[in-house]
Design a protein around this motif. Structure first.
Motif, PDB file in Angstrom:
ATOM      1  N   ARG A  94       0.846  -1.187   0.000  1.00  0.00           N
ATOM      2  CA  ARG A  94       0.000   0.000   0.000  1.00  0.00           C
ATOM      3  C   ARG A  94       0.886   1.243   0.000  1.00  0.00           C
ATOM      4  O   ARG A  94       1.818   1.357   0.791  1.00  0.00           O
ATOM      5  CB  ARG A  94      -0.910   0.006   1.226  1.00  0.00           C
ATOM      6  CG  ARG A  94      -1.937   1.130   1.216  1.00  0.00           C
ATOM      7  CD  ARG A  94      -2.949   0.929   2.346  1.00  0.00           C
ATOM      8  NE  ARG A  94      -4.030   1.886   2.246  1.00  0.00           N
ATOM      9  CZ  ARG A  94      -5.080   1.774   1.459  1.00  0.00           C
ATOM     10  NH1 ARG A  94      -5.175   0.739   0.644  1.00  0.00           N
ATOM     11  NH2 ARG A  94      -6.033   2.682   1.440  1.00  0.00           N
ATOM     12  N   HIS A  96       0.877   5.008   0.808  1.00  0.00           N
ATOM     13  CA  HIS A  96       0.116   6.028   1.527  1.00  0.00           C
ATOM     14  C   HIS A  96       0.929   7.308   1.527  1.00  0.00           C
ATOM     15  O   HIS A  96       2.043   7.337   2.044  1.00  0.00           O
ATOM     16  CB  HIS A  96      -0.162   5.576   2.960  1.00  0.00           C
ATOM     17  CG  HIS A  96      -0.930   6.573   3.772  1.00  0.00           C
ATOM     18  ND1 HIS A  96      -2.172   7.029   3.391  1.00  0.00           N
ATOM     19  CD2 HIS A  96      -0.631   7.215   4.924  1.00  0.00           C
ATOM     20  CE1 HIS A  96      -2.601   7.910   4.288  1.00  0.00           C
ATOM     21  NE2 HIS A  96      -1.677   8.044   5.221  1.00  0.00           N
ATOM     22  N   VAL A 124      -3.139   2.520  -3.655  1.00  0.00           N
ATOM     23  CA  VAL A 124      -2.737   3.887  -3.325  1.00  0.00           C
ATOM     24  C   VAL A 124      -3.772   4.547  -2.431  1.00  0.00           C
ATOM     25  O   VAL A 124      -4.980   4.466  -2.684  1.00  0.00           O
ATOM     26  CB  VAL A 124      -2.551   4.732  -4.604  1.00  0.00           C
ATOM     27  CG1 VAL A 124      -2.155   6.165  -4.254  1.00  0.00           C
ATOM     28  CG2 VAL A 124      -1.499   4.103  -5.511  1.00  0.00           C
ATOM     29  N   SER A 125      -3.289   5.210  -1.375  1.00  0.00           N
ATOM     30  CA  SER A 125      -4.127   6.045  -0.517  1.00  0.00           C
ATOM     31  C   SER A 125      -3.524   7.448  -0.536  1.00  0.00           C
ATOM     32  O   SER A 125      -2.382   7.645  -0.108  1.00  0.00           O
ATOM     33  CB  SER A 125      -4.145   5.487   0.910  1.00  0.00           C
ATOM     34  OG  SER A 125      -4.822   6.369   1.786  1.00  0.00           O
ATOM     35  N   LEU A 126      -4.286   8.421  -1.045  1.00  0.00           N
ATOM     36  CA  LEU A 126      -3.781   9.778  -1.253  1.00  0.00           C
ATOM     37  C   LEU A 126      -4.560  10.768  -0.395  1.00  0.00           C
ATOM     38  O   LEU A 126      -5.785  10.842  -0.474  1.00  0.00           O
ATOM     39  CB  LEU A 126      -3.899  10.159  -2.729  1.00  0.00           C
ATOM     40  CG  LEU A 126      -3.508  11.583  -3.128  1.00  0.00           C
ATOM     41  CD1 LEU A 126      -2.027  11.837  -2.857  1.00  0.00           C
ATOM     42  CD2 LEU A 126      -3.823  11.824  -4.609  1.00  0.00           C
ATOM     43  N   LYS A 127      -3.849  11.549   0.411  1.00  0.00           N
ATOM     44  CA  LYS A 127      -4.455  12.579   1.254  1.00  0.00           C
ATOM     45  C   LYS A 127      -4.071  13.942   0.696  1.00  0.00           C
ATOM     46  O   LYS A 127      -2.886  14.258   0.581  1.00  0.00           O
ATOM     47  CB  LYS A 127      -3.949  12.428   2.691  1.00  0.00           C
ATOM     48  CG  LYS A 127      -4.627  13.347   3.702  1.00  0.00           C
ATOM     49  CD  LYS A 127      -4.185  12.999   5.110  1.00  0.00           C
ATOM     50  CE  LYS A 127      -4.971  13.771   6.157  1.00  0.00           C
ATOM     51  NZ  LYS A 127      -4.573  13.393   7.537  1.00  0.00           N
ATOM     52  N   LEU A 143       2.116  10.970   8.498  1.00  0.00           N
ATOM     53  CA  LEU A 143       2.360  10.607   7.108  1.00  0.00           C
ATOM     54  C   LEU A 143       3.807  10.171   6.958  1.00  0.00           C
ATOM     55  O   LEU A 143       4.702  10.728   7.602  1.00  0.00           O
ATOM     56  CB  LEU A 143       2.111  11.797   6.174  1.00  0.00           C
ATOM     57  CG  LEU A 143       0.677  12.162   5.810  1.00  0.00           C
ATOM     58  CD1 LEU A 143       0.659  13.468   5.021  1.00  0.00           C
ATOM     59  CD2 LEU A 143       0.011  11.052   5.002  1.00  0.00           C
ATOM     60  N   ASN A 144       4.053   9.189   6.078  1.00  0.00           N
ATOM     61  CA  ASN A 144       5.425   8.780   5.785  1.00  0.00           C
ATOM     62  C   ASN A 144       6.128   9.795   4.894  1.00  0.00           C
ATOM     63  O   ASN A 144       7.272  10.168   5.137  1.00  0.00           O
ATOM     64  CB  ASN A 144       5.439   7.415   5.079  1.00  0.00           C
ATOM     65  CG  ASN A 144       5.403   6.272   6.062  1.00  0.00           C
ATOM     66  OD1 ASN A 144       5.796   6.423   7.208  1.00  0.00           O
ATOM     67  ND2 ASN A 144       4.918   5.130   5.617  1.00  0.00           N
TER      68      ASN A 144
END
Length: 303
Positions: A94, A96, A124-127, A143-144
């Motif tokens: 994943r 992120h 994919v997780s997009l903020k 967040l990484n």
């Protein structure tokens, strides 16, 4: 007991942060776990790596000797991940990340499709938030890493340019400035501006480039500050003012003729988009692969 990279990374982080508690927070570990790993490393070498007191810790002579080797091992691990990422097409996992407004709304969506075709097993997780918020979340370990629109200067954060972009002047249909091929800055400053909010990468780059050209944000008549590129475009289209935005974000409106894109005479708003993450972080291979994809592909074919 064998020497391992994990222990060297923990030792380096303790030395960098100046305490076991700060290192534990940066590494998402408990303080006893960090202490245990450093003690294991000290047992391996048969010497103390830190001089501990009630108020602070300091590197011992042995610790000072080990520190550059630990840093080299971390750098080598990062280089290894980058080099091997091009071969990991069956990689699973994943991804992120955070992205600032323009990147997250108008750039990355056009690139995640091609990335997904090349790496179909990475989800994919997009903020999408502004640059200042992304930096805060990275520093607070929420967040990484992130992709942002302006270079970040922070001692704990690594910043790396991965894409190029250009800001342009946008005006509504039938605006007086549409008669110019290249608009003189003196003409631009006659009109009201609708801008992104303070803290956005777009706003910061615009102000920096204006200053380099001999102008100040104070020279502009700012009638509205809005929290998204979409809101700014709608306000300009409605005739509330003119603006300066990423060329990539206005392609659709320019093609429809509802907004006109102009260059300002003598001012070039060139910029890069940056990947940012904590110096103490070893990024997961999915993130390394994505950053390598942005840096090495010809992105113009999709943008």
């Amino acid at each position: 007991m064998a020497l391992n990279f994990h222990q060297l990374h923990i030792f380096h982080t303790v030395a960098e942060k100046g305490s076991f508690s700060n290192a534990a927070q940066a590494l998402h570990m408990t303080q006893p776990a960090v202490t245990m790993q450093v003690q294991s490393l000290e047992d391996y070498f048969g010497t103390k790596l830190f001089n501990r007191s009630t108020k602070k810790i300091e590197l011992s002579e042995a610790g000072r000797t080990l520190l550059p080797f630990a840093k080299r091992s971390i750098d080598l691990m990062k280089e290894t991940d980058v080099s091997m990422s091009k071969f990991t097409h069956m990689l699973e996992g994943r991804l992120h990340l955070g992205a600032s407004m323009t990147v997250g709304e108008y750039i990355l969506p056009r690139l995640l499709g091609p990335f997904g075709k090349e790496y179909p097993n990475i989800s994919v997780s997009l903020k999408v938030i502004n640059t200042r918020q992304i930096l805060d979340e990275i520093l607070n370990h929420q967040l990484n890493f992130g992709i942002v629109e302006a270079e970040v200067h922070h001692p704990d954060v690594h910043t790396e340019a991965v894409m190029n972009d250009e800001l342009v002047l946008i005006v509504p249909r039938e605006h007086p400035l549409t008669r110019f091929d290249k608009v003189p800055m003196e003409e631009v400053l006659k009109y009201a501006f609708v801008l992104r909010e303070q803290g956005s990468g777009t706003r910061r780059v615009m102000e920096e480039q204006l200053e380099q050209a001999g102008y100040q944000a104070a020279d502009m008549t700012i009638v509205m500050e809005l929290g998204s590129t979409g809101a700014v475009k709608s306000a300009v289209e409605a005739g509330l003012g003119i603006s300066i935005l990423s060329q990539s974000s206005v392609k659709h409106e320019a093609a429809l003729g509802v907004l006109h894109v102009k260059m300002i005479e003598g001012v070039r708003f060139s910029r890069s988009f940056y990947a940012i993450y904590l110096n103490s972080t070893i990024l997961p291979i999915s993130a390394v692969t994505f950053v390598s994809f942005l840096r090495e592909r010809d992105l113009g074919q999709w943008l």
